[in-house]
Scaffold this active site. Structure first.
Site, mmCIF file in Angstrom:
data_model
loop_
_atom_site.group_PDB
_atom_site.id
_atom_site.type_symbol
_atom_site.label_atom_id
_atom_site.label_comp_id
_atom_site.label_asym_id
_atom_site.label_seq_id
_atom_site.Cartn_x
_atom_site.Cartn_y
_atom_site.Cartn_z
ATOM 1 N N GLU A 186 -13.971 14.854 8.008
ATOM 2 C CA GLU A 186 -13.673 16.269 8.247
ATOM 3 C C GLU A 186 -12.202 16.606 7.972
ATOM 4 O O GLU A 186 -11.883 17.707 7.520
ATOM 5 C CB GLU A 186 -14.033 16.672 9.670
ATOM 6 C CG GLU A 186 -15.537 16.766 9.935
ATOM 7 C CD GLU A 186 -16.137 15.448 10.399
ATOM 8 O OE1 GLU A 186 -15.441 14.411 10.324
ATOM 9 O OE2 GLU A 186 -17.308 15.458 10.837
ATOM 10 N N PHE A 246 -23.188 16.552 25.315
ATOM 11 C CA PHE A 246 -23.015 15.663 24.171
ATOM 12 C C PHE A 246 -22.311 16.413 23.039
ATOM 13 O O PHE A 246 -22.719 17.503 22.660
ATOM 14 C CB PHE A 246 -24.381 15.156 23.693
ATOM 15 C CG PHE A 246 -24.291 14.280 22.473
ATOM 16 C CD1 PHE A 246 -23.635 13.061 22.524
ATOM 17 C CD2 PHE A 246 -24.848 14.688 21.269
ATOM 18 C CE1 PHE A 246 -23.532 12.258 21.392
ATOM 19 C CE2 PHE A 246 -24.753 13.894 20.134
ATOM 20 C CZ PHE A 246 -24.090 12.682 20.203
ATOM 21 N N GLN A 247 -21.251 15.831 22.531
ATOM 22 C CA GLN A 247 -20.452 16.409 21.444
ATOM 23 C C GLN A 247 -19.878 17.787 21.791
ATOM 24 O O GLN A 247 -19.680 18.620 20.917
ATOM 25 C CB GLN A 247 -21.252 16.455 20.139
ATOM 26 C CG GLN A 247 -21.578 15.040 19.649
ATOM 27 C CD GLN A 247 -22.053 14.988 18.222
ATOM 28 O OE1 GLN A 247 -22.691 15.912 17.722
ATOM 29 N NE2 GLN A 247 -21.749 13.881 17.536
ATOM 30 N N LYS A 263 -24.659 26.642 18.854
ATOM 31 C CA LYS A 263 -25.875 26.420 18.073
ATOM 32 C C LYS A 263 -26.921 27.518 18.284
ATOM 33 O O LYS A 263 -27.549 27.976 17.341
ATOM 34 C CB LYS A 263 -26.475 25.056 18.431
ATOM 35 C CG LYS A 263 -27.647 24.687 17.557
ATOM 36 C CD LYS A 263 -28.029 23.225 17.681
ATOM 37 C CE LYS A 263 -29.122 22.894 16.675
ATOM 38 N NZ LYS A 263 -29.508 21.478 16.731
ATOM 39 N N MET A 270 9.445 5.453 3.730
ATOM 40 C CA MET A 270 10.364 6.399 4.353
ATOM 41 C C MET A 270 10.816 5.908 5.732
ATOM 42 O O MET A 270 11.978 6.061 6.105
ATOM 43 C CB MET A 270 9.710 7.776 4.465
ATOM 44 C CG MET A 270 10.646 8.864 4.945
ATOM 45 S SD MET A 270 12.120 8.992 3.913
ATOM 46 C CE MET A 270 11.694 10.410 2.902
HETATM 47 C C1 LIG Z 1 -0.320 10.771 9.885
HETATM 48 C C2 LIG Z 1 1.100 10.288 9.856
HETATM 49 N N1 LIG Z 1 1.462 9.177 10.512
HETATM 50 C C3 LIG Z 1 2.740 8.757 10.486
HETATM 51 C C4 LIG Z 1 3.700 9.431 9.792
HETATM 52 C C5 LIG Z 1 5.142 8.958 9.782
HETATM 53 N N2 LIG Z 1 5.563 8.591 8.410
HETATM 54 C C6 LIG Z 1 6.259 9.420 7.623
HETATM 55 S S1 LIG Z 1 6.572 8.787 6.116
HETATM 56 C C7 LIG Z 1 5.785 7.350 6.496
HETATM 57 C C8 LIG Z 1 5.688 6.225 5.502
HETATM 58 C C9 LIG Z 1 4.867 6.575 4.343
HETATM 59 O O1 LIG Z 1 4.656 5.423 3.587
HETATM 60 P P1 LIG Z 1 3.989 5.457 2.178
HETATM 61 O O2 LIG Z 1 2.805 6.334 2.174
HETATM 62 O O3 LIG Z 1 3.789 4.073 1.701
HETATM 63 O O4 LIG Z 1 5.079 6.214 1.280
HETATM 64 P P2 LIG Z 1 6.567 5.798 0.868
HETATM 65 O O5 LIG Z 1 7.478 6.382 1.899
HETATM 66 O O6 LIG Z 1 6.622 4.317 0.809
HETATM 67 O O7 LIG Z 1 6.751 6.473 -0.446
HETATM 68 C C10 LIG Z 1 5.294 7.393 7.816
HETATM 69 C C11 LIG Z 1 4.603 6.275 8.475
HETATM 70 C C12 LIG Z 1 3.274 10.603 9.120
HETATM 71 N N3 LIG Z 1 4.128 11.378 8.428
HETATM 72 N N4 LIG Z 1 1.988 11.004 9.140
#
Ligand SMILES: Cc1ncc(C[n+]2csc(CCOP(=O)(O)OP(=O)(O)O)c2C)c(N)n1
Lengths: 564, 157
Positions: free
Chosen positions: A50, A112-113, A162, A474
């Site tokens: 979803e 439920f749900q 529903k 990042m």
């Molecule tokens: C759902 C979610 N969980 C955690 C984060 C925190 N977060 C931001 S950037 C990142 C790393 C992303 O890694 P990747 O997709 O390998 O991209 P890169 O930075 O290596 O290009 C994380 C964990 C987020 N933005 N979204």
């Protein structure tokens, strides 16, 4: 005409001209799905999660400018959708999300749900409804589409029990929307606009600060015309990438945390900010007390609550950017002397030369920035570019030559990993003519990888380009810079067999180690026109620069970082 | 940094199931302060009137007004400058306390004794919120057993 609540949903979608619904069925929404089965007016795309359905609807909405539609069942169906709804809310994306709910007689019994869906979505929707009588459905659905698309756009959630989908009532969709309490201001105040023009004429270093609102308002043409007419340079926020067009001599790239030196310096030196559909986000301003200290602010926004929220506006103008900028152009003719800003443009040119956006090539390794530039060279305008969240996202915003609005689709406000792939699928559906690329990371792509199946089944090919640094890059970058290289839980050395993975779903995969291989893979994927995954092994410890550390001042950028 | 100001705002909003929670959610989600909140339907209309007493810096107050206005069911938001403000309070005392003293004091705050039972009596006052606080301070010596305040209601002069 008398019909069931479920039929009304279908009829309403038809009246709204909806051609695509992204969704996932379940008990509480089955009556509606039964009606979907019986119709041919729109296509239902069964995503495999979803969250992905909502992201796909977002991608569709962003690339087309139309309202995206997603449909889910009650309980877990709805909670899965929440991340997408919140994402759309933060980026002002027009969506209508329809969810099933347990029958009225069971509401409040922890059935439920059952989950209090409207309670959950209240804080991340523009508005929401729990429909308790089928007779209300035509009005509610009509309002939902109207609210989603007008004023400051956003997601609207309609929760339908529903038994209400089974209930028979009169359907009349011809009644116009009458909402006494909702009347967005579109025409900016004429006197304020005139004052703003006087302020511009008197300024020495005016700067257009363009936000995503310009794209939402379809006002890019008007903004470009205004910039050209007056000779005023522009910076774009992350959300506004593509507004000015990469080859426009007046655009100074992106500003903010990972903005260019020139853009951030221009913002720090300007004496008059002309904010258009931008909201002075903290990733843009850096430390507020030192943000654009010598500048007055003209702030044009459809959302009055955005104006002076963080930075005081001397010239607040509530209205539709498109309309207001047209008025501004009309008034500026013959009044604003572009010559006046020539020294200002020279200063900016100087900033540009001092620290241009760039990166260092290293023999034998592929730099992630190079990959983005290369996609730009090979596909340019012919591609729509989505991203996930992380370093790859910032490099894309920095290095891709976006030439038009709606070309760049990314999760700005919420920063949702897992956004890119399903969004790119929705983008493809909305613009079948262009190549749909998702630039992603080895972390992000796994957050909605199941959509490989949807993408193959519905022939919505997306080319996923993984900038694979074997890290949650990042976060790793922050650990490098601010946590003494304690790489806590960011090492992704453990990797799947990417090619095998995508092939098992019926797509094509490529492992890329050299630049030549990348070119070949991209060309092949474009030609084959199937779902693809190009796994590019890039340098592991690359940092996104420049960087304004969180809470730092915009003019204090980290320009380089040498790893010892 | 900036001085905190107390403000009273009135909100006219559609009478619908979730309207009130939209308001309270807004305050909690954005970290605004609610000092008191009263609400009742406006007779012969499909609207309710809410009176919110709040406090914050000028900028926060401005945001509160704008954000309230942004809620779809909200018709109007009044930020009062010159207003008549009243609050009601009821206090339960043991019957053993000095009834006439309580009565005299209550009168001074635009109130009276409204109920006398076997072992308790209830006084009620209606006055400016600040004066209601004074009253509650003053009656402490009569050992109040229970106190209830209504929250403020206000009308522009
Ligand atoms: C759902 C979610 N969980 C955690 C984060 C925190 N977060 C931001 S950037 C990142 C790393 C992303 O890694 P990747 O997709 O390998 O991209 P890169 O930075 O290596 O290009 C994380 C964990 C987020 N933005 N979204």
């Amino acid at each position: 005409m008398q019909m069931s609540g479920a039929q009304m949903v279908i009829e309403a979608l038809k009246h709204e001209g909806v051609d695509t619904v992204f969704g996932y069925p379940g008990g509480a929404i089955m009556n509606v799905y039964d009606e979907i089965y019986k119709q041919n007016d729109f296509q239902h795309i069964l995503t495999r999660h979803e969250q992905a359905a909502v992201h796909a609807a977002e991608g569709y909405a962003k690339v087309t400018g139309k309202v995206g539609v997603a449909m889910v069942t009650s309980g877990p169906g709805f909670t899965n959708a929440v991340t997408g709804i919140a994402d759309a809310y933060m980026d002002s994306i027009p969506l209508v999300v329809i969810s099933g709910q347990v029958p009225m007689s069971l509401i409040g019994t922890d059935a439920f749900q059952e989950i209090d869906s409207v309670g959950i979505s209240r804080s991340c929707t523009k508005h929401n409804y729990l429909v308790t009588d089928a007779a209300d459905l035509p009005r509610v659905l009509k309002e939902a589409f109207y609210l989603a698309a007008t004023g400051r756009p956003g997601p609207v959630h309609v929760d339908i029990p529903k038994d209400v989908t089974a209930q028979i009532a009169e359907f009349d969709y011809s009644r116009p929307v009458e909402m006494e309490t909702y009347k967005p201001t579109t025409k900016g105040n004429a006197r304020q606009i005139k004052k703003a023009i006087d302020a511009i004429a008197a300024a020495k270093r005016p700067l257009l600060y363009l936000g995503g609102g310009v794209i939402n308002a379809n006002a890019a043409d008007e903004v470009r015309a205004f910039a050209k007419l007056t000779g005023i340079p522009a910076v774009e926020t992350f959300m506004a990438r593509g507004t000015m067009g990469a080859d426009n001599p007046l655009v100074i790239s992106m500003l903010g945390m990972h903005g260019s030196y020139a853009a951030n310096m221009a913002m720090s030196e300007t004496d008059l900010i002309i904010g258009l559909g931008a909201r002075f986000d903290d990733r843009v301003t850096g430390k507020l007390s030192e943000f654009a200290k010598n500048a007055d602010v003209i702030h044009v926004d459809i959302d009055p609550a955005s104006i002076s929220k963080l930075v005081n506006a001397e010239y607040p103008i509530v209205g539709d950017v498109k309309y207001v900028v047209e008025e501004m152009s009309a008034l500026a003719k013959g009044k604003i002397d572009a010559e006046r800003y020539a020294p200002w443009l020279e200063t900016i040119e100087h900033f540009n030369k001092l620290h241009p956006l760039g990166y260092e090539e290293e023999p034998g390794v592929i730099k992630p920035q190079w990959v983005i530039e290369r996609i730009g060279q090979l596909l340019g305008e012919k591609a729509n570019i989505s991203t996930d969240v992380g370093q790859h996202q910032m490099w894309t915003a920095q290095f891709y030559p976006f030439s038009r609005p709606r070309q760049f689709i990314s999760s700005g406000g919420l920063g949702t990993m897992g956004f890119g792939f399903p969004a790119a699928m929705g983008v493809k559906r909305g613009d079948m003519e262009r190549v749909s690329i998702n630039v992603t990371g080895d972390g992000s792509i796994l957050m909605n990888i199941q959509e490989l199946m949807t993408s193959v089944e519905y022939k919505l090919p997306v080319i996923n380009v993984i900038l694979n640094n074997h890290f949650l890059g990042m976060v790793r970058q922050w650990q490098t810079l601010f946590y003494d290289k304690r790489y806590s839980e960011t090492d992704l050395s453990m990797q799947p067999n990417w090619v095998g993975l995508v092939e098992s779903f019926g797509g094509v995969g490529y492992n890329v180690e050299t630049k030549e291989e990348f070119d070949a893979a991209l060309k092949d994927a474009v030609e084959k026109n199937v779902v693809a995954m190009i796994n590019v092994n890039v340098s592991r410890f690359e940092n996104v620069l420049p960087m304004v550390p969180a809470g730092g001042s915009l003019f204090n950028m980290m320009l380089e970082y040498k790893d010892k | 940094m900036m001085e905190n100001e107390r403000r009273v705002v009135s909100v006219i909003l559609q009478n619908e199931a979730s309207a009130l929670s939209r308001i309270t959610d807004l305050f909690s989600a954005r970290g605004y302060n609610i000092e008191s909140l009263t609400v009742a339907p406006i007779p012969e209309s499909k609207y309710s009137r809410l009176t919110i007493a709040t406090s914050g810096s000028v900028r926060v107050i401005e945001q509160i007004i704008k954000q309230l206005h942004k809620l779809i069911p909200v018709l109007r938001v009044y930020e009062h400058a010159d207003l008549v403000e009243k609050e009601m309070a009821m206090v339960k005392f043991p019957i053993t306390e000095n009834l006439s003293d309580i009565e005299t004091l209550s009168k001074a705050y635009n109130g009276k004794i409204v109920n006398v039972g076997n072992d308790m009596l209830i006084a009620m006052v209606a006055d400016e919120p600040k004066r209601v606080s004074h009253y509650l301070e003053a009656v402490k010596r009569f050992n109040p057993k229970e106190i209830v305040r209504s929250g403020t209601v206000a009308l522009e002069r």
